[in-house]
Design a protein around this motif. Structure first.
Motif, short mmCIF file in Angstrom:
data_model
loop_
_atom_site.label_atom_id
_atom_site.label_comp_id
_atom_site.label_asym_id
_atom_site.label_seq_id
_atom_site.Cartn_x
_atom_site.Cartn_y
_atom_site.Cartn_z
N ILE A 60 -6.33 7.50 -27.13
CA ILE A 60 -6.80 7.99 -28.43
C ILE A 60 -6.87 9.51 -28.41
CG2 ILE A 60 -8.77 8.05 -30.01
CD1 ILE A 60 -9.13 5.03 -29.38
N ALA A 61 -7.36 10.08 -27.32
CA ALA A 61 -7.41 11.54 -27.22
C ALA A 61 -6.00 12.13 -27.25
CB ALA A 61 -8.13 11.96 -25.94
N ASP A 62 -5.08 11.49 -26.53
CA ASP A 62 -3.69 11.96 -26.51
C ASP A 62 -3.03 11.86 -27.89
OD1 ASP A 62 -3.88 12.51 -23.82
OD2 ASP A 62 -2.77 10.72 -23.17
N ALA A 63 -3.50 10.93 -28.71
CA ALA A 63 -2.92 10.74 -30.04
C ALA A 63 -3.25 11.90 -30.99
CB ALA A 63 -3.42 9.42 -30.64
N ARG A 64 -4.24 12.69 -30.65
CA ARG A 64 -4.61 13.86 -31.45
C ARG A 64 -4.70 13.50 -32.93
NH1 ARG A 64 -0.71 18.15 -30.56
NH2 ARG A 64 -2.28 19.44 -31.55
N LEU A 65 -5.58 12.56 -33.22
CA LEU A 65 -5.69 12.00 -34.57
C LEU A 65 -6.03 13.04 -35.63
CD1 LEU A 65 -7.65 8.74 -33.65
CD2 LEU A 65 -5.17 9.04 -33.89
N ASP A 66 -6.79 14.04 -35.25
CA ASP A 66 -7.19 15.06 -36.22
C ASP A 66 -6.07 16.03 -36.57
OD1 ASP A 66 -9.69 13.97 -36.33
OD2 ASP A 66 -10.60 15.40 -34.95
N SER A 67 -4.98 15.99 -35.83
CA SER A 67 -3.92 16.98 -36.03
C SER A 67 -2.81 16.50 -36.95
CB SER A 67 -3.33 17.39 -34.68
OG SER A 67 -2.61 16.30 -34.12
N VAL A 68 -2.90 15.27 -37.44
CA VAL A 68 -1.84 14.70 -38.28
C VAL A 68 -2.46 14.07 -39.52
CG1 VAL A 68 -0.26 14.29 -36.34
CG2 VAL A 68 -1.88 12.51 -37.00
N PRO A 69 -1.64 13.82 -40.54
CA PRO A 69 -2.14 13.14 -41.73
C PRO A 69 -2.72 11.77 -41.39
CG PRO A 69 0.04 14.05 -42.14
CD PRO A 69 -0.22 14.20 -40.67
N VAL A 70 -3.57 11.26 -42.26
CA VAL A 70 -4.29 10.01 -42.01
C VAL A 70 -3.34 8.85 -41.73
CG1 VAL A 70 -5.80 8.28 -43.07
CG2 VAL A 70 -6.36 10.70 -43.25
N ASP A 71 -2.25 8.72 -42.47
CA ASP A 71 -1.36 7.59 -42.23
C ASP A 71 -0.71 7.65 -40.84
OD1 ASP A 71 0.15 9.79 -43.14
OD2 ASP A 71 1.66 8.52 -44.09
N GLU A 72 -0.31 8.84 -40.41
CA GLU A 72 0.24 8.98 -39.06
C GLU A 72 -0.85 8.77 -38.00
OE1 GLU A 72 2.55 9.49 -35.72
OE2 GLU A 72 3.15 9.01 -37.76
N ALA A 73 -2.04 9.26 -38.27
CA ALA A 73 -3.16 9.06 -37.34
C ALA A 73 -3.47 7.58 -37.19
CB ALA A 73 -4.39 9.82 -37.81
N LEU A 74 -3.41 6.84 -38.28
CA LEU A 74 -3.65 5.40 -38.22
C LEU A 74 -2.57 4.70 -37.40
CD1 LEU A 74 -5.74 3.39 -39.41
CD2 LEU A 74 -3.99 2.82 -41.08
#
Length: 190
Positions: free
Chosen positions: A72-86
């Motif tokens: 999850i940390a590697d996914a860098r969820l905050d750095s991409v739009p919500v749909d890509e983060a999902l």
């Protein structure tokens, strides 16, 4: 870290990887002997690293939770739009769940459940609340309902992965597509 400590950690990690696979294939019937044989170590060596089955399962749970947190940390969820983060979150969860799928067979401690909440549920909630704030999601369903629907899709897909009916990437793509198709805000709906 000393060289011997690094080697010990490496061997323990290797045993845990093999244990995850053996338990996934054989379930609760897998014995410590089965795990030792598959890992290519003697039972004495296995017991030196994990004094009993409960210690092995606890270490496996801790490894799975650490793996999930790292993905999850590697996914860098905050750095991409919500749909890509999902989509990234879904791949992380399905990847870990498929690797450590046998853990679903064993009882979890309250500490492990709390850690699982911290490692997976909290980031999902944060992502959904971000989507709500950015008006990404439909507004006729509460965020809590969307979260529960998302987890329902995860659970259904995990069972398909465990049964060998879907691969990790296929399951992740299916969840993401199905969820976002129904969860994204339709300007006509509000």
């Amino acid at each position: 870290m000393t060289r011997s400590a690094a080697l010990r950690d490496h061997v323990a990690a290797g045993i845990l990887d093999i244990a995850a696979a053996v338990l996934a294939d054989h379930g609760e019937q897998a014995s410590m002997t089965d795990i030792a044989e598959a890992a290519g170590v003697s039972r004495a060596t296995l017991y030196r690293y994990f004094p009993n089955r409960e210690a092995l399962l606890r270490a496996l749970q801790e490894t799975a939770l650490s793996d999930l947190a790292a993905r999850i940390a590697d996914a860098r969820l905050d750095s991409v739009p919500v749909d890509e983060a999902l989509a990234r979150m879904t791949r992380a969860v399905i990847g870990v769940t498929s690797k450590y799928r046998a853990l679903a067979l064993f009882a979890k401690t309250p500490e492990m459940s709390a850690q699982a909440d911290s490692n997976m549920i909290d980031p999902v909630r944060a992502l959904f609340h971000r989507g709500e704030a950015e008006q990404t999601f439909r507004t006729d369903l509460s965020i809590q309902t969307l979260i529960e629907l998302y987890f329902g899709l995860i659970e259904g897909a995990v069972s398909r992965v465990i049964q060998g009916q879907l691969g990790v990437e296929q399951a992740s793509a299916a969840i993401t597509t199905v969820f976002l198709t129904g969860a994204l805000r339709d300007p006509a709906r509000g």
